[in-house]
Design a protein around this motif. Structure first.
Motif, PDB file in Angstrom:
ATOM      1  N   ARG A 140      71.427 108.554  15.975  1.00  0.00           N
ATOM      2  CA  ARG A 140      70.907 108.549  16.617  1.00  0.00           C
ATOM      3  C   ARG A 140      69.161 108.622  16.122  1.00  0.00           C
ATOM      4  O   ARG A 140      68.767 108.779  14.447  1.00  0.00           O
ATOM      5  CB  ARG A 140      70.446 110.221  16.652  1.00  0.00           C
ATOM      6  CG  ARG A 140      69.699 110.158  17.756  1.00  0.00           C
ATOM      7  CD  ARG A 140      69.320 112.051  18.114  1.00  0.00           C
ATOM      8  NE  ARG A 140      68.646 111.779  17.312  1.00  0.00           N
ATOM      9  CZ  ARG A 140      67.240 113.186  17.275  1.00  0.00           C
ATOM     10  NH1 ARG A 140      68.486 114.920  17.452  1.00  0.00           N
ATOM     11  NH2 ARG A 140      66.566 113.351  16.425  1.00  0.00           N
ATOM     12  N   LEU A 193      81.193 112.763  20.144  1.00  0.00           N
ATOM     13  CA  LEU A 193      81.806 112.667  20.892  1.00  0.00           C
ATOM     14  C   LEU A 193      83.565 112.988  20.335  1.00  0.00           C
ATOM     15  O   LEU A 193      83.520 112.241  19.397  1.00  0.00           O
ATOM     16  CB  LEU A 193      81.457 111.205  22.344  1.00  0.00           C
ATOM     17  CG  LEU A 193      80.869 111.593  23.640  1.00  0.00           C
ATOM     18  CD1 LEU A 193      80.996 110.603  24.334  1.00  0.00           C
ATOM     19  CD2 LEU A 193      80.484 112.948  23.918  1.00  0.00           C
TER      20      LEU A 193
ATOM     21  N   ILE B 110      66.398 120.994  29.521  1.00  0.00           N
ATOM     22  CA  ILE B 110      66.872 121.877  27.739  1.00  0.00           C
ATOM     23  C   ILE B 110      66.597 121.664  26.842  1.00  0.00           C
ATOM     24  O   ILE B 110      67.171 120.160  27.054  1.00  0.00           O
ATOM     25  CB  ILE B 110      68.236 122.565  28.083  1.00  0.00           C
ATOM     26  CG1 ILE B 110      68.519 123.259  29.257  1.00  0.00           C
ATOM     27  CG2 ILE B 110      68.382 123.527  27.183  1.00  0.00           C
ATOM     28  CD1 ILE B 110      67.689 124.680  29.500  1.00  0.00           C
ATOM     29  N   ASN B 111      66.808 122.180  25.865  1.00  0.00           N
ATOM     30  CA  ASN B 111      66.610 121.002  24.461  1.00  0.00           C
ATOM     31  C   ASN B 111      68.199 120.318  24.285  1.00  0.00           C
ATOM     32  O   ASN B 111      69.635 120.911  24.139  1.00  0.00           O
ATOM     33  CB  ASN B 111      66.819 122.204  23.396  1.00  0.00           C
ATOM     34  CG  ASN B 111      65.365 123.340  23.357  1.00  0.00           C
ATOM     35  OD1 ASN B 111      65.828 124.193  23.926  1.00  0.00           O
ATOM     36  ND2 ASN B 111      64.714 123.199  22.560  1.00  0.00           N
ATOM     37  N   GLY B 112      67.725 118.981  24.046  1.00  0.00           N
ATOM     38  CA  GLY B 112      68.859 118.316  23.108  1.00  0.00           C
ATOM     39  C   GLY B 112      70.103 117.844  24.713  1.00  0.00           C
ATOM     40  O   GLY B 112      71.084 117.266  24.137  1.00  0.00           O
ATOM     41  N   THR B 113      69.529 117.944  26.030  1.00  0.00           N
ATOM     42  CA  THR B 113      70.045 117.224  26.848  1.00  0.00           C
ATOM     43  C   THR B 113      70.399 115.580  26.674  1.00  0.00           C
ATOM     44  O   THR B 113      71.301 115.022  27.961  1.00  0.00           O
ATOM     45  CB  THR B 113      69.676 118.171  28.508  1.00  0.00           C
ATOM     46  OG1 THR B 113      68.487 117.649  28.492  1.00  0.00           O
ATOM     47  CG2 THR B 113      70.089 119.342  28.711  1.00  0.00           C
ATOM     48  N   GLY B 114      68.992 115.251  26.471  1.00  0.00           N
ATOM     49  CA  GLY B 114      69.384 114.036  26.549  1.00  0.00           C
ATOM     50  C   GLY B 114      68.551 113.375  27.115  1.00  0.00           C
ATOM     51  O   GLY B 114      68.127 112.065  27.929  1.00  0.00           O
ATOM     52  N   THR B 116      64.642 112.081  25.677  1.00  0.00           N
ATOM     53  CA  THR B 116      63.914 111.113  25.450  1.00  0.00           C
ATOM     54  C   THR B 116      65.206 109.713  24.806  1.00  0.00           C
ATOM     55  O   THR B 116      64.765 108.863  25.799  1.00  0.00           O
ATOM     56  CB  THR B 116      64.168 111.505  23.560  1.00  0.00           C
ATOM     57  OG1 THR B 116      63.483 112.648  23.622  1.00  0.00           O
ATOM     58  CG2 THR B 116      63.262 110.659  22.200  1.00  0.00           C
ATOM     59  N   THR B 117      66.367 110.426  25.072  1.00  0.00           N
ATOM     60  CA  THR B 117      67.298 108.741  25.317  1.00  0.00           C
ATOM     61  C   THR B 117      67.144 108.717  26.519  1.00  0.00           C
ATOM     62  O   THR B 117      66.980 106.910  26.803  1.00  0.00           O
ATOM     63  CB  THR B 117      68.596 109.708  24.532  1.00  0.00           C
ATOM     64  OG1 THR B 117      68.868 109.863  24.191  1.00  0.00           O
ATOM     65  CG2 THR B 117      69.752 108.262  24.946  1.00  0.00           C
ATOM     66  N   ASP B 139      56.501 115.508  23.763  1.00  0.00           N
ATOM     67  CA  ASP B 139      57.110 116.109  23.091  1.00  0.00           C
ATOM     68  C   ASP B 139      56.114 116.579  21.319  1.00  0.00           C
ATOM     69  O   ASP B 139      56.498 115.641  20.795  1.00  0.00           O
ATOM     70  CB  ASP B 139      58.241 116.015  23.152  1.00  0.00           C
ATOM     71  CG  ASP B 139      59.170 117.327  21.910  1.00  0.00           C
ATOM     72  OD1 ASP B 139      58.726 118.122  21.271  1.00  0.00           O
ATOM     73  OD2 ASP B 139      60.149 117.037  21.642  1.00  0.00           O
ATOM     74  N   THR B 254      73.710 113.879  32.211  1.00  0.00           N
ATOM     75  CA  THR B 254      73.986 112.685  30.748  1.00  0.00           C
ATOM     76  C   THR B 254      75.139 112.873  30.268  1.00  0.00           C
ATOM     77  O   THR B 254      75.976 114.620  31.187  1.00  0.00           O
ATOM     78  CB  THR B 254      73.177 112.654  29.546  1.00  0.00           C
ATOM     79  OG1 THR B 254      73.137 114.286  29.904  1.00  0.00           O
ATOM     80  CG2 THR B 254      71.717 112.385  30.746  1.00  0.00           C
ATOM     81  N   VAL B 281      76.291 107.740  30.316  1.00  0.00           N
ATOM     82  CA  VAL B 281      77.274 107.277  29.804  1.00  0.00           C
ATOM     83  C   VAL B 281      77.371 106.572  28.299  1.00  0.00           C
ATOM     84  O   VAL B 281      78.090 106.201  28.501  1.00  0.00           O
ATOM     85  CB  VAL B 281      78.215 106.071  30.053  1.00  0.00           C
ATOM     86  CG1 VAL B 281      78.747 106.767  32.023  1.00  0.00           C
ATOM     87  CG2 VAL B 281      77.703 105.085  30.626  1.00  0.00           C
TER      88      VAL B 281
HETATM   89  N1  LIG Z   1      77.637 110.742  24.453  1.00  0.00           N
HETATM   90  C1  LIG Z   1      75.812 110.487  25.097  1.00  0.00           C
HETATM   91  N2  LIG Z   1      75.397 111.379  24.391  1.00  0.00           N
HETATM   92  C2  LIG Z   1      74.379 110.935  24.662  1.00  0.00           C
HETATM   93  C3  LIG Z   1      73.427 110.653  25.996  1.00  0.00           C
HETATM   94  N3  LIG Z   1      72.672 110.699  26.430  1.00  0.00           N
HETATM   95  C4  LIG Z   1      71.929 110.913  25.081  1.00  0.00           C
HETATM   96  N4  LIG Z   1      72.881 111.942  24.041  1.00  0.00           N
HETATM   97  C5  LIG Z   1      72.721 112.108  22.899  1.00  0.00           C
HETATM   98  O1  LIG Z   1      72.241 113.518  22.917  1.00  0.00           O
HETATM   99  C6  LIG Z   1      71.574 113.876  21.450  1.00  0.00           C
HETATM  100  C7  LIG Z   1      70.413 114.293  21.715  1.00  0.00           C
HETATM  101  O2  LIG Z   1      69.440 113.228  22.362  1.00  0.00           O
HETATM  102  P1  LIG Z   1      68.159 113.443  23.029  1.00  0.00           P
HETATM  103  O3  LIG Z   1      67.376 112.155  23.887  1.00  0.00           O
HETATM  104  O4  LIG Z   1      67.565 113.354  21.455  1.00  0.00           O
HETATM  105  O5  LIG Z   1      68.003 114.679  23.945  1.00  0.00           O
HETATM  106  P2  LIG Z   1      66.686 115.434  24.346  1.00  0.00           P
HETATM  107  O6  LIG Z   1      67.122 116.218  25.282  1.00  0.00           O
HETATM  108  O7  LIG Z   1      65.133 114.274  24.145  1.00  0.00           O
HETATM  109  O8  LIG Z   1      66.659 116.921  22.974  1.00  0.00           O
HETATM  110  P3  LIG Z   1      65.082 117.633  22.796  1.00  0.00           P
HETATM  111  O9  LIG Z   1      63.767 116.745  22.987  1.00  0.00           O
HETATM  112  O10 LIG Z   1      65.419 117.795  21.059  1.00  0.00           O
HETATM  113  O11 LIG Z   1      65.435 118.212  23.151  1.00  0.00           O
HETATM  114  C8  LIG Z   1      71.321 111.992  20.783  1.00  0.00           C
HETATM  115  O12 LIG Z   1      72.141 111.914  19.712  1.00  0.00           O
HETATM  116  C9  LIG Z   1      71.792 111.188  21.967  1.00  0.00           C
HETATM  117  O13 LIG Z   1      71.432 110.243  21.576  1.00  0.00           O
HETATM  118  C10 LIG Z   1      75.130 110.225  26.888  1.00  0.00           C
HETATM  119  O14 LIG Z   1      74.769 109.934  28.548  1.00  0.00           O
HETATM  120  N5  LIG Z   1      75.899 110.350  26.201  1.00  0.00           N
END
Ligand SMILES: Nc1nc2c(ncn2[C@@H]2O[C@H](COP(=O)(O)OP(=O)(O)OP(=O)(O)O)[C@@H](O)[C@H]2O)c(=O)[nH]1
Ligand SMILES: [Mg+2]
Lengths: 444, 304
Positions: A140, A193, B110-114, B116-117, B139, B254, B281
């Motif tokens: 990541r 996963l 919510i935290n960690g939902t994805g 930023t990605t 952020d 996500t 995905v």
């Molecule tokens: N398998 C999978 N992982 C994902 C997907 N989208 C995001 N992730 C993973 O989920 C984790 C969190 O993603 P971030 O984009 O950091 O989430 P965030 O919502 O920005 O997190 P915070 O800013 O900490 O709240 C990372 O390890 C991503 O790689 C997806 O569609 N599939």
């Protein structure tokens, strides 16, 4: 909103006035409600089936205790069974005499592993450990930077290796701990996963390479039915020892914790309850059972209150209390203690029966904020001697706090009441040592 | 990083294989529509996080329909159900505001939902189409959030507006909007810190960001809620709270590359009328797809 189980069962049994034994028909009706409550709390449907069958068996024909209604009797049985299923007594982190001890965290993406590593390091440092955090999430973007930043914040060292071989980094991290005279290594791994063969393999390899005393799986409290699939796969491939349940400061019921325990047999060891680095608590199965059923968590409430209550403020306030000079500053201090306990809604959610409050009786959390703003807009003199606050001062204070003069009046009235109460308490108590929460006349 | 991508694509195809292996449990048990079928269907739908109350109603209606329309076998029943769910999920009036230019999109959740990605993936896709993209990093709370987003901006080859950790997120958002206007940006993506909907302070902070962005942006502003498909029943509360705090225009769902089905999203669409626009995905830059109601519904009932 979800109804809590007691309320649900109350209506099921409202037709019944009789005591004696629970009949099969009564129990069946009750079990339908229990099933709904558990499913709404995200307990896995297979776990629910087994659980309900077990409770049903115990409940049919059971004697209703003298002091209880049939509904309460069922709740009692359900709670006991649920607590037993959650693991009964608190499980503990099992460490060994080896130096350094190694703890490895695993889990799905976004579960909260990296922050959990920092929180755990912080918690165990308080217990006398000298932790080193090892950053093995080489996938990541900026995950390693994140751990490093947390390390800097906490003043706990972080080992970041070179390259992208997580297994090698883990191994070197442990060596590094020896060199730095650290007696505990906590390894952060990438989110993965459970169906990703290669990544699951990597986790297993890290485990083989560093032989951790404990592997902990971090699970998001908001996880739904899929929690068991993920946990089973992790149990099979990396055989973790326990669970850290994260984001429990939200309002999710957290049925996933129960499902995972039931399916893998692994205990939940810690609960993460906030974004700050000290928001990690030892997990309490009985509290969780109640939470899943929507029945409040008195124990956690009491603990939270005790933690938030700053001893010095308490002693200070007590001194003044005895002297009968409880000022607006003290009032503000106590308010802040209360705020530290978290949002009022969170606290209310932990009080059994509190979710029975009618909608319009909802606690006005803004009142807290408002009161704080009002006191902050006062001069030092006004805080010590509120009697000097005349009309024009009231207007100035209201403008400063962004509230109406009415709000200021209300607040002062409440304070006067509080002060009176405090005076009475002070004189009654005399020299008796008083500890605990002293929050007279709170604005709700 | 290519090893990383390789690993990912391999992982994904394996996921799909696994999934199809698990699929059709309901079909695999034969064509008969007996009591056991209904029980299994109910379990499968609850297992997909559709919510027990909704499932009860759904199955009730489906039983009726099966009788009235004399649906011949299990497949027909499942197809009927999938069509019904797809119809609910399809929002013909949905505007793909992400594809519009100019457009400002606030990404929340919510935290960690994805989040930023998803911002990274969206930026990459838009840049690949030749649109000018700007990322705003609001952020300012989480450790290394900016660094993370920076890497995504580099991957997409787009500029980023950022600030010191701890600064007011609204002020970064303000700067980003100003810069977008100055540079004639087609798509401005504003990433925000993850927050629990139960935190009043943080939700108020988010409202403020939204207000500032709306006030300053010449381009239309929309809010994208990023939801994790593994979320259970709490997902509905989340969506409700975010919607009431900032107004949510669409959802990105996500982590559908795992085994979670994302059934809670159906409840969100049903109750709040918020459409799903994208699905995640995977962790790679290209692992964001447009939402297809038919496909999603089929996967949900095990016909995928
Ligand atoms: N398998 C999978 N992982 C994902 C997907 N989208 C995001 N992730 C993973 O989920 C984790 C969190 O993603 P971030 O984009 O950091 O989430 P965030 O919502 O920005 O997190 P915070 O800013 O900490 O709240 C990372 O390890 C991503 O790689 C997806 O569609 N599939
Ligand atoms: Mg983020």
């Amino acid at each position: 909103m979800f109804q809590n189980l007691t309320d649900r069962l109350q209506s099921v049994f409202s037709k019944l006035t009789g005591r004696g034994k629970l009949s099969e028909a009564d129990v069946d009706a009750a079990m339908r409600e229990v099933r709904m409550a558990l499913l709404e709390a995200d307990v896995n449907f297979k776990v629910v089936k087994e659980f309900v069958a077990k409770v049903r068996e115990r409940a049919v024909g059971a004697d209703v205790m003298q002091s209880l209604t049939p509904g309460q009797m069922v709740v009692k049985i359900v709670l006991e069974e649920l607590t037993a299923l959650m693991g009964g007594n608190e499980a503990r982190l099992a460490l060994s005499g080896r130096v350094p001890n190694v703890i490895m965290l695993v889990g799905l993406q976004g579960a909260g592993k990296t922050t959990a590593v920092a929180k755990l390091a912080n918690l165990l440092r308080k217990q006398g450990k000298r932790p080193l955090m090892v950053a093995c999430d080489v996938y990541r973007p900026a995950a390693i930077d994140q751990l490093e930043a947390l390390g800097r914040e906490l003043d706990i060292p972080v080992y970041r290796g070179e390259g992208t071989d997580a297994v090698a980094i883990a191994r070197e991290g442990v060596k590094n701990a020896v060199d730095r005279l650290r007696d505990l290594v906590i390894i952060d791994t990438a989110g993965r996963l459970h169906v990703d063969e290669e990544m699951m393999d990597e986790a297993a390899q890290i485990k083989t390479a560093v032989r951790p005393e404990q592997v902990l799986m971090v699970v998001d409290a908001m996880t739904g039915q899929d929690a068991v699939n993920a946990a089973s796969a992790f149990a099979e491939r990396v055989d973790f020892d326990g669970v850290i349940i994260s984001k429990l400061d939200g309002d999710a019921r957290g049925g996933a914790a129960l499902s995972i325990r039931a399916v893998t047999g692994k205990p939940v060891l810690f609960a993460s309850v906030g974004e700050k680095t000290d928001n990690l608590e030892v997990f309490r199965p009985d509290g969780m059972a109640r939470r899943i059923l929507g029945m409040g968590d008195v124990v956690s409430l009491i603990e939270k209150a005790q933690e938030a209550f700053d001893e010095t403020t308490a002693a200070d306030a007590e001194e003044r209390l005895r002297a009968g000079s409880f000022t607006l500053d003290d009032f503000l201090g106590q308010l802040r203690q209360l705020k530290k306990m978290g949002s009022i809604k969170d606290i209310m959610a932990m009080i059994p029966g509190a979710n029975k409050l009618p909608k319009d009786a909802e606690i006005d959390e803004h009142a807290l904020v408002r009161t704080e703003a009002i006191i902050q807009s006062m001069t030092a003199r006004e805080r010590v001697k509120p009697s000097v606050i005349n009309g024009s001062r009231r207007e100035r204070i209201a403008a400063g706090a962004g509230v109406t003069v009415y709000d200021v009046n209300q607040m002062l009235k409440q304070f006067a009441q509080a002060q009176k109460m405090v005076k009475q308490m002070g004189s009654q108590q005399g020299k008796r040592k008083r500890r605990g929460m002293g929050m007279p006349g709170m604005p709700f | 990083m290519s090893a990383w991508l390789d690993r990912l694509t391999q992982g994904l195809s394996r996921t799909r294989e696994q999934l199809s292996g698990q699929l059709n449990v309901l079909l695999g048990r034969g064509p008969d529509v007996d009591e056991a079928f209904w029980t299994d269907l109910e379990d499968a739908l609850i297992g997909a996080d559709m919510g027990v109350v909704a499932v009860n109603e759904m199955v009730e209606r489906l039983r009726d329909a099966a009788k009235r329309q004399a649906l011949p076998d299990a497949r027909a029943v499942l197809e009927h159900l999938a069509a019904e769910i797809a119809a609910e999920l399809r929002r013909p009036d949905t505007e793909d505001f992400i594809a519009a230019s100019p457009s400002t999109v606030l990404v929340v959740g919510i935290n960690g939902t994805g989040k930023t990605t998803t911002v990274g993936k969206l930026a990459k896709a838009a840049a690949d189409e030749g649109r000018t993209v700007l990322i705003g990093s609001a952020d300012t709370f989480r450790a290394a959030a900016v660094e993370q987003l920076h890497i995504w901006a580099d991957r997409a080859g787009v500029p980023i507006v950022e600030s010191e950790r701890g600064t007011d997120p609204a002020s970064v958002a303000f700067d980003a909007v100003k810069r977008a206007a100055l540079t004639g940006t087609d798509l401005l993506l504003v990433d925000t810190a993850g927050r629990l909907h139960t935190s009043r302070d943080l939700m108020a902070e988010l409202s403020k960001v939204k207000r500032i962005v709306e006030r300053e942006s010449a381009a239309p502003v929309h809010t994208l809620l990023v939801m994790d498909a593994t979320t259970g029943q709490n997902g509905l509360t989340q969506a409700r709270e975010f919607n009431s705090a900032v107004g949510v225009d669409a959802i990105a769902l996500t982590k559908l590359d795992g085994t979670a089905k994302g059934g809670i999203a159906v409840a969100v669409v049903r109750e709040l009328g918020i459409p799903i626009l994208r699905i995640g995905v995977g962790e790679g830059a290209d692992d964001l797809k447009p939402f297809d109601p038919e496909e999603f519904a089929a996967a949900l009932v095990g016909l995928g």
